[in-house]
Design an enzyme around this catalytic site. Sequence first.
Site, PDB file in Angstrom:
ATOM      1  N   HIS A  36       6.186   3.082  -6.188  1.00  0.00           N
ATOM      2  CA  HIS A  36       6.875   4.178  -6.890  1.00  0.00           C
ATOM      3  C   HIS A  36       8.038   4.721  -6.074  1.00  0.00           C
ATOM      4  CE1 HIS A  36       7.643   8.133  -8.618  1.00  0.00           C
ATOM      5  NE2 HIS A  36       7.268   8.698  -7.493  1.00  0.00           N
ATOM      6  N   TYR A  73      -3.716   0.163  -6.146  1.00  0.00           N
ATOM      7  CA  TYR A  73      -3.809   0.338  -7.601  1.00  0.00           C
ATOM      8  C   TYR A  73      -3.266  -0.826  -8.418  1.00  0.00           C
ATOM      9  CZ  TYR A  73       1.009   2.291  -7.198  1.00  0.00           C
ATOM     10  OH  TYR A  73       2.335   2.498  -6.938  1.00  0.00           O
ATOM     11  N   ARG A 103       8.142  -2.413 -12.571  1.00  0.00           N
ATOM     12  CA  ARG A 103       8.578  -1.869 -11.282  1.00  0.00           C
ATOM     13  C   ARG A 103       8.058  -2.780 -10.184  1.00  0.00           C
ATOM     14  NH1 ARG A 103       5.312   3.111 -10.020  1.00  0.00           N
ATOM     15  NH2 ARG A 103       4.352   1.738  -8.493  1.00  0.00           N
TER      16      ARG A 103
END
Lengths: 337, 344
Positions: free
Chosen positions: B259, B268, B255
């Site tokens: 998100h 993160y 990805r």
Amino acid sequence: MAASQSTAVAVKPKSNLEAVREAMREEMARDPRVILMGEDVGVRGGVFQASAGLYDQFGNKRVIDTPLAESVIVGAAIGAAVAGLRPIAEIQFADFSHPAFDQIVNEAARVRYRSRNGWGCPLVIRAPFGGGVHGGLYHSQSVEAFYAHVPGLKVVAPSTPGDMKGLLKSAIRDDDPVVFFEHKGIYGGPREVIPEGDHLVPIGKADVKRPGEHVSVIAYGLMLHRCLQAAEDLAGEGISVEVLDLRTLRPLDTEAILATARKTGRVCVVYEDNKALGVGAEVSALIAEQALFDLDAPIMRVAGPEVPAMPYAPPLEEWFMPSAEGIAEALRHLATF
Amino acid sequence: MARKQGAAAEARAPATDLPAERLLGMYRTMVTTRAVDERMWLLQRQGAIAFTIPCKGQEAAQIGAVAAFDPSRDWFYPYYRDVGVMLSLGMTPRDVFLGGFGKFDDPESGGRQMPYHWSLPKARVVTGSSPVATQIPHAAGTGMALQLKGEDGVVFCSFGEGSTSKGDFHEGVNFAAVRKAPVIFFCENNQYAISEGLEKQMAVRSVAERAAAYGIPGESVDGNDVFATYAVVRRAVERARAGDGPTLVEARTYRLMAHSSGDDDRNYRTREEIAEWAKKDPIQLFKEQLIRQGVLDEARAQALSAEVADEVDAATDAAEQAPWPEVADATRFVYAEGGNGRGR
């Protein structure tokens, strides 16, 4: 009594369990899209024998023993429904519907709305509910309020064999998901003669099971029978009790509820679930909103206690469930308020 | 064994039975998917739409997988990032933007659902929700229904690797496996469930390994490679159509964006990690493969990208100008209003 399309009369009285079985058998014979799926529903005929004989009659493609997994019992039924079948998904005990709650509430109930009618979900979820059978916390629950809260679902809880059969047949033919609660405490009786032929009872219509003048009692499931017993007992004391069987919890039959409230002016709602925020709250609020000035007494609720679920020990189980005597006592109080 | 099968498929790529015209169409769909997805992000950052949930980086997995299905008879349960799946199945950029704005003509839901919550009855794309993995039991049930009806359709069911931690994944895959239902469980392993990397999600090395627990084939494939993904999924579809039951396919991809438009991925994962994966951009890889095969050249690729950019601009405008749903519409279709769904 029940709105029936049939006039023929059979002679042999039948139980609620037989009514469920007959409804499924007739609908499966009538419509090849109807399938039954759930744990033990096939070879075993269901733990209560509700589907006894159906596996032999319709075969393992239409009477499907599933893995012990409630979410996929309902979820796969949804997938079959959108693909053109008419599944009946059996949850062995209503207490076990909670693992499928997301599939019932977030999925089945919302398929049509969220696709703006692009998809429909014609599905019946059958679940035995209620106590009085020494089932303890996890085989006794009344979970109907959870589901009755949800637009997109229809929720049915019949109490007599004729209604059981006629409503289940209507549920199977319905284009939307119906959660169908069968009180296991009255599977075996009382029996009644069910009209023969294609006996249908419409979803969304309550039924006056006993007309009366002085007080109204509104109930469903096993409690309906305890209310009838209480009404019979009170008749000897000169108190005339009207007993309204809700039969369907969503949509509620507003007209019938308001009619009995206006007729007697004294209403008691009886249910086995714990009292707070349950079916009784909605029925009471409806009457308070629309028929307050027809009332001669405060609306009363007789229901289960505020403990998490029904205990197993016989004295505790008896304590949990409203009794005919307790209901009669409440109605006596209401009649003389 | 499963891993070997996947490796073999990768080694064979890009040998394929897909004709040149089809490959060009798939390339165009990939470029369009990227352009639509980036436009959605832009619209969200401009405040024109409320939300988006990007698929950038996963286009090859999506378009390679869906190419192995037959749109005339198969069924589809995509998950929210599947822009590439939906554009492959006949949804238009305008349709996607209508959903992005929440306009009445949004073919998925008439403006009711958040963006990328697909439904396209005419293409047998079944409506989905937001909680992940909930479509997996549905796919199993549709597969069962196709068996009962004696139809030879196969069901496509996609999800991220985060979904494979859920109970509905287990229940749905197990159900399909027991019944040998014709379902392809297609996991787009993009390495992250929002902020949580694989090591926080699973103790297995590969999602494909989970297949062993259900007694079905599990294959892992380079999801940034269209040809490899297509080859693996095509074999799985052939098995399913022949009555040999479901397959779990893991497409390993990444990805490239956060998100969702509501997420900030800076705390993160590192920028270096993203940059490494950006070098393996699936569109660039597919373009190079097609140029090597003589199907595409740089000039044609540029012209195609310009066409797509114009198409996306026009689609954005059309969607922006489309009418909102009327408030009165919000109470419709809670239940059937005569007839059971416009799609059925």
